[in-house]
Design an enzyme around this catalytic site. Sequence first.
Site, short mmCIF file in Angstrom:
data_model
loop_
_atom_site.label_atom_id
_atom_site.label_comp_id
_atom_site.label_asym_id
_atom_site.label_seq_id
_atom_site.Cartn_x
_atom_site.Cartn_y
_atom_site.Cartn_z
N HIS A 39 -0.67 -4.77 -4.78
CA HIS A 39 -0.91 -4.61 -3.35
C HIS A 39 0.35 -4.16 -2.62
O HIS A 39 1.35 -4.88 -2.60
CB HIS A 39 -1.39 -5.96 -2.81
N GLU A 66 -1.54 -0.03 -4.66
CA GLU A 66 -2.30 0.19 -3.43
C GLU A 66 -1.31 0.47 -2.30
O GLU A 66 -0.19 -0.06 -2.33
CB GLU A 66 -3.14 -1.06 -3.13
N ASP A 68 -0.87 1.99 2.16
CA ASP A 68 -1.46 2.18 3.48
C ASP A 68 -0.85 3.42 4.12
O ASP A 68 0.35 3.66 3.99
CB ASP A 68 -1.16 0.97 4.37
N HIS A 81 1.98 -0.44 6.48
CA HIS A 81 0.75 -1.19 6.74
C HIS A 81 0.45 -1.34 8.24
O HIS A 81 -0.65 -1.06 8.69
CB HIS A 81 0.84 -2.58 6.11
#
Length: 290
Positions: A39, A66, A68, A81
């Site tokens: 993450h 992962e 953003d 993020h």
Amino acid sequence: MYARPAAATTAALLGVSALILPTASAHAAEHDEPLVIAHRGASAYAPENTLAAVDRAADMGFRWVENDVQRTKDGELVVIHDDNLKRTTNVEEVFPDRAPWKVADFTTAEIARLDAGSWFGPEYAGARVPTLKQYMNRVSHNHQKLVLEIKKPELYPGIEQQTLRVLRNEGWLDRTHVSSKLVIQSFSAQSVQTVHALRPDIKTGFLGTPATADLPKYAEFADQINATHTSISADYVSAIHALKGPHGKPLEIFTWTVDTAANTRRAAGFGVDGIITNTPDVVRRAVAED
């Protein structure tokens, strides 16, 4: 639901020469156990969404990461993020008179001046907020795979097309990447629909926990229902797997954010396809022990 003629035109501009359907689920292709997705990179061990976090995940042996994506004032996509620079950079120190320090209020060059690592630890001083191009180059260099989240698309009109353009330019929309190395997700159903309309070959995920009765509607445009681990049950996971997504494969679920062995065992016991975690090593050990 979408303007298909316009989508088809845009898709052509994005380099779609033929429909490339994912050949297998991420789960079935590589593991009999849930995939482990780092993450924001290995964000328990390096500052989130930085190249250092991607590298740390690679060093720990994790193939999936992962991230953003948001957009700067001058139109560049960057990997961060929050829609605000305050939590993970020294923006208050560098630009004290620019509150509330929104990503969209700063140029790419201004953001490149910020330290995105010292907040996490002195050994990461000087880490930067990467552009999406820089991030994709690093993920490619590390031979990793990506779950890319489009953050707050309502703030950034056209971010779906722009994200696809960057991915195409960096070589991520070819057959190999689309079939097994890329998922694009969002909390916005409209954003996921837009990605699916523009590039129906790409695997997509909706972030949230729709009511079971509503799952068939999401299955029209999303290959995954990616729900928080506190909101799911064995019955809910079974309801997801009972449906087929837009590529004719069973719907999948990547659950988040699972950081303990106990929660890993619980989620894995439900039969989830992937676990998104800040502590991928903890999750890997817990899965292996089952």
